[in-house]
Design a protein around this motif. Sequence first.
Motif, PDB file in Angstrom:
ATOM      1  N   ASP A  65       3.705  11.054  10.024  1.00 45.44           N
ATOM      2  CA  ASP A  65       4.587  11.264   9.051  1.00 45.44           C
ATOM      3  C   ASP A  65       3.928  11.074   7.873  1.00 45.44           C
ATOM      4  O   ASP A  65       2.578  10.564   7.624  1.00 45.44           O
ATOM      5  N   TYR A  66       4.657  11.057   6.509  1.00 49.32           N
ATOM      6  CA  TYR A  66       3.795  11.053   5.356  1.00 49.32           C
ATOM      7  C   TYR A  66       4.349   9.780   4.699  1.00 49.32           C
ATOM      8  O   TYR A  66       4.213   9.538   3.565  1.00 49.32           O
ATOM      9  N   VAL A  67       5.378   8.918   5.211  1.00 45.33           N
ATOM     10  CA  VAL A  67       5.519   7.795   4.666  1.00 45.33           C
ATOM     11  C   VAL A  67       5.073   6.605   5.252  1.00 45.33           C
ATOM     12  O   VAL A  67       4.486   5.881   4.168  1.00 45.33           O
ATOM     13  N   GLN A  68       4.791   6.143   6.330  1.00 46.26           N
ATOM     14  CA  GLN A  68       4.328   5.147   6.791  1.00 46.26           C
ATOM     15  C   GLN A  68       2.907   4.886   6.261  1.00 46.26           C
ATOM     16  O   GLN A  68       2.419   3.749   6.057  1.00 46.26           O
ATOM     17  N   PRO A  69       1.918   5.657   6.328  1.00 49.81           N
ATOM     18  CA  PRO A  69       0.679   5.499   5.981  1.00 49.81           C
ATOM     19  C   PRO A  69       0.647   5.098   4.613  1.00 49.81           C
ATOM     20  O   PRO A  69      -0.220   4.192   4.314  1.00 49.81           O
ATOM     21  N   ALA A  70       1.488   5.504   3.796  1.00 53.45           N
ATOM     22  CA  ALA A  70       1.750   4.973   2.329  1.00 53.45           C
ATOM     23  C   ALA A  70       2.063   3.594   2.369  1.00 53.45           C
ATOM     24  O   ALA A  70       1.669   2.305   1.628  1.00 53.45           O
ATOM     25  N   VAL A  71       3.310   3.211   3.051  1.00 56.18           N
ATOM     26  CA  VAL A  71       3.871   2.026   3.087  1.00 56.18           C
ATOM     27  C   VAL A  71       2.769   1.009   3.530  1.00 56.18           C
ATOM     28  O   VAL A  71       2.873  -0.237   2.954  1.00 56.18           O
ATOM     29  N   GLN A  72       2.193   1.271   4.704  1.00 53.47           N
ATOM     30  CA  GLN A  72       1.266   0.335   5.270  1.00 53.47           C
ATOM     31  C   GLN A  72       0.104  -0.147   4.145  1.00 53.47           C
ATOM     32  O   GLN A  72      -0.376  -1.293   4.264  1.00 53.47           O
ATOM     33  N   VAL A  73      -0.427   0.745   3.382  1.00 56.04           N
ATOM     34  CA  VAL A  73      -1.333   0.451   2.455  1.00 56.04           C
ATOM     35  C   VAL A  73      -0.633  -0.524   1.329  1.00 56.04           C
ATOM     36  O   VAL A  73      -1.215  -1.402   0.846  1.00 56.04           O
ATOM     37  N   ASN A  74       0.402  -0.085   0.875  1.00 54.95           N
ATOM     38  CA  ASN A  74       1.167  -0.725  -0.028  1.00 54.95           C
ATOM     39  C   ASN A  74       1.517  -2.222   0.345  1.00 54.95           C
ATOM     40  O   ASN A  74       1.432  -3.198  -0.227  1.00 54.95           O
ATOM     41  N   GLU A  75       1.714  -2.592   1.723  1.00 50.86           N
ATOM     42  CA  GLU A  75       2.060  -3.813   2.119  1.00 50.86           C
ATOM     43  C   GLU A  75       0.749  -4.440   2.714  1.00 50.86           C
ATOM     44  O   GLU A  75       0.852  -5.604   3.192  1.00 50.86           O
ATOM     45  N   LYS A  76      -0.189  -4.020   2.271  1.00 52.90           N
ATOM     46  CA  LYS A  76      -1.634  -4.578   2.696  1.00 52.90           C
ATOM     47  C   LYS A  76      -1.928  -4.895   4.231  1.00 52.90           C
ATOM     48  O   LYS A  76      -2.715  -5.611   4.561  1.00 52.90           O
ATOM     49  N   HIS A  77      -1.247  -3.979   5.119  1.00 49.68           N
ATOM     50  CA  HIS A  77      -1.605  -3.830   6.379  1.00 49.68           C
ATOM     51  C   HIS A  77      -2.745  -3.075   6.566  1.00 49.68           C
ATOM     52  O   HIS A  77      -3.404  -3.252   7.623  1.00 49.68           O
ATOM     53  N   LEU A  78      -3.227  -2.156   5.877  1.00 44.28           N
ATOM     54  CA  LEU A  78      -4.327  -1.341   5.978  1.00 44.28           C
ATOM     55  C   LEU A  78      -5.243  -1.184   4.771  1.00 44.28           C
ATOM     56  O   LEU A  78      -4.483  -1.524   3.498  1.00 44.28           O
ATOM     57  N   ASP A  79      -6.220  -0.671   4.903  1.00 36.36           N
ATOM     58  CA  ASP A  79      -7.094  -1.019   3.644  1.00 36.36           C
ATOM     59  C   ASP A  79      -7.060   0.272   2.685  1.00 36.36           C
ATOM     60  O   ASP A  79      -7.012   0.131   1.506  1.00 36.36           O
ATOM     61  N   GLY A  80      -6.426   1.543   3.439  1.00 36.28           N
ATOM     62  CA  GLY A  80      -6.333   2.532   2.461  1.00 36.28           C
ATOM     63  C   GLY A  80      -5.913   3.788   3.266  1.00 36.28           C
ATOM     64  O   GLY A  80      -5.494   3.608   4.494  1.00 36.28           O
ATOM     65  N   ASN A  81      -5.652   4.807   2.756  1.00 30.22           N
ATOM     66  CA  ASN A  81      -5.171   5.986   3.527  1.00 30.22           C
ATOM     67  C   ASN A  81      -5.593   7.236   2.884  1.00 30.22           C
ATOM     68  O   ASN A  81      -6.272   7.432   2.017  1.00 30.22           O
ATOM     69  N   PHE A  82      -5.827   8.482   3.694  1.00 29.66           N
ATOM     70  CA  PHE A  82      -6.275   9.602   3.601  1.00 29.66           C
ATOM     71  C   PHE A  82      -5.185  10.801   4.106  1.00 29.66           C
ATOM     72  O   PHE A  82      -5.188  11.226   5.339  1.00 29.66           O
ATOM     73  N   PHE A  83      -4.417  11.238   3.218  1.00 28.80           N
ATOM     74  CA  PHE A  83      -3.320  12.233   3.755  1.00 28.80           C
ATOM     75  C   PHE A  83      -2.603  12.789   2.675  1.00 28.80           C
ATOM     76  O   PHE A  83      -2.084  13.872   2.646  1.00 28.80           O
ATOM     77  N   LEU A  84      -2.617  12.169   1.451  1.00 27.25           N
ATOM     78  CA  LEU A  84      -1.799  12.750   0.536  1.00 27.25           C
ATOM     79  C   LEU A  84      -2.366  13.218  -0.798  1.00 27.25           C
ATOM     80  O   LEU A  84      -3.556  13.015  -0.827  1.00 27.25           O
ATOM     81  N   HIS A  85      -1.523  14.007  -1.625  1.00 22.23           N
ATOM     82  CA  HIS A  85      -2.117  14.459  -2.843  1.00 22.23           C
ATOM     83  C   HIS A  85      -1.317  13.783  -3.911  1.00 22.23           C
ATOM     84  O   HIS A  85      -0.597  13.148  -4.120  1.00 22.23           O
ATOM     85  N   GLN A  86      -2.030  14.006  -5.168  1.00 22.85           N
ATOM     86  CA  GLN A  86      -1.442  13.245  -6.348  1.00 22.85           C
ATOM     87  C   GLN A  86       0.045  13.665  -6.702  1.00 22.85           C
ATOM     88  O   GLN A  86       0.743  12.314  -7.051  1.00 22.85           O
ATOM     89  N   PRO A  87       0.619  14.910  -6.623  1.00 23.73           N
ATOM     90  CA  PRO A  87       1.899  14.708  -6.823  1.00 23.73           C
ATOM     91  C   PRO A  87       2.873  13.877  -5.817  1.00 23.73           C
ATOM     92  O   PRO A  87       3.888  13.326  -6.106  1.00 23.73           O
ATOM     93  N   TYR A  88       2.427  13.813  -4.546  1.00 25.60           N
ATOM     94  CA  TYR A  88       3.177  13.121  -3.724  1.00 25.60           C
ATOM     95  C   TYR A  88       3.094  11.848  -3.892  1.00 25.60           C
ATOM     96  O   TYR A  88       4.130  10.835  -4.126  1.00 25.60           O
ATOM     97  N   LEU A  89       1.721  11.108  -4.525  1.00 28.18           N
ATOM     98  CA  LEU A  89       1.721   9.830  -5.061  1.00 28.18           C
ATOM     99  C   LEU A  89       2.513   9.609  -5.867  1.00 28.18           C
ATOM    100  O   LEU A  89       3.095   8.316  -6.139  1.00 28.18           O
ATOM    101  N   ASN A  90       2.814  10.279  -7.052  1.00 34.23           N
ATOM    102  CA  ASN A  90       3.444  10.181  -8.024  1.00 34.23           C
ATOM    103  C   ASN A  90       4.852   9.943  -7.912  1.00 34.23           C
ATOM    104  O   ASN A  90       5.395   8.954  -8.240  1.00 34.23           O
ATOM    105  N   GLU A  91       5.409  10.658  -6.980  1.00 34.88           N
ATOM    106  CA  GLU A  91       6.803  10.563  -6.488  1.00 34.88           C
ATOM    107  C   GLU A  91       6.853   9.187  -5.684  1.00 34.88           C
ATOM    108  O   GLU A  91       8.131   8.690  -5.875  1.00 34.88           O
ATOM    109  N   PHE A  92       6.105   8.830  -4.783  1.00 26.52           N
ATOM    110  CA  PHE A  92       5.936   7.738  -4.034  1.00 26.52           C
ATOM    111  C   PHE A  92       6.071   6.619  -4.831  1.00 26.52           C
ATOM    112  O   PHE A  92       7.084   5.534  -4.431  1.00 26.52           O
TER     113      PHE A  92
END
Length: 267
Positions: A65-92
Amino acid sequence: MTAFLKKQIQRLAVLSAGSVLMASAVAAETLTIAATPVPHAEILEFVKSQLAKEGIELKVKVFTDYVQPAVQVNEKHLDGNFFLHQPYLNEFKKSHKNDIEVPVAKVHVEPFAAYSVKYKKTADIPAGATIAIPNDPSNSGRALLLLAKQGLLKLKDPTNISATRKDIIENPKNLKFKELEAATLPRVLNQVDVALINTNYAIEAKLNPVKDSLFIEDANSPYANLLVAREDNKNSPAFKKLISALNSPEVKRFIEEKYKGAVVPAF
C-alpha cells in the motif's frame, strides 16, 4: 617448539581471525528501506550486492500500500522508503504535521496510464462510462490531468496537479468516477469501463503500460519516484552510498532493459 606452544599459537590465530570477523560484522551498517514490490523492491534488490561490498547491509521491507511505508519512516521504525513521488509526499505532509521524511534522490518515472478490457481506443469510450481512479489526492489529480490531456474533460486549471473532481468544468461524455485505493484498481478493471492505474500496480498485474494502455503520460512528468530518508539520517554515509548506487549507470541500464519503457530512469 613444544607441542604446548604450538597449540597456544594456533589458539591465538583462531581467536585473532574470529576478532577480525566480529569487527567486520560490527563495521557493517544496516539500512532498512520500505518499498512497494515492483519496480521499487526489485531495483533495491539489484543494488544489494554492490552495497554489501561497501559495508552496507540493505534490508528491503515490502509493502503493498501507499500509506504504511510513509508512516513507518515517519515513526522511525524504518530508515527510509522508496515508492512515492513529490506530489504524494506533499499531500502526505499536509495530514501528518510532524512528518520527518526528506527526499534525497530521484530514481525513476513510472508513466501513469489508462487501461480498459472493453475498449481499444480512447474515441470508443462511450457517454456515461465509469472511470476508476486512485483515491489518494496526488494520484487522483494526476488521473484527472491525464484525462484532460485526452480531451475527455476540461479542468479549471489544466496544470494543477492537485485537481479534484470539483475542478472539472466540462465533462462532455458525462463520465462517472469511482475513486478507489490504488492497489485495488487492477482487480476492478473488468468491472469498469476504464481504470487509471499506477504503473507499479499495473506491472504487478501483468499489464504492460506501453503495449496495453489506452493512453499514457508522456516523458514530461513531475512524478519522479524518490528515495526518501529521515531528517536525522539524510546525510549519513550509508544513505550517500545508497544514493550513489541507485543513480549509477548500472541501475539505469537495469531499468531500461528490464522494464522496456514502462519505467524510465529519472537521473
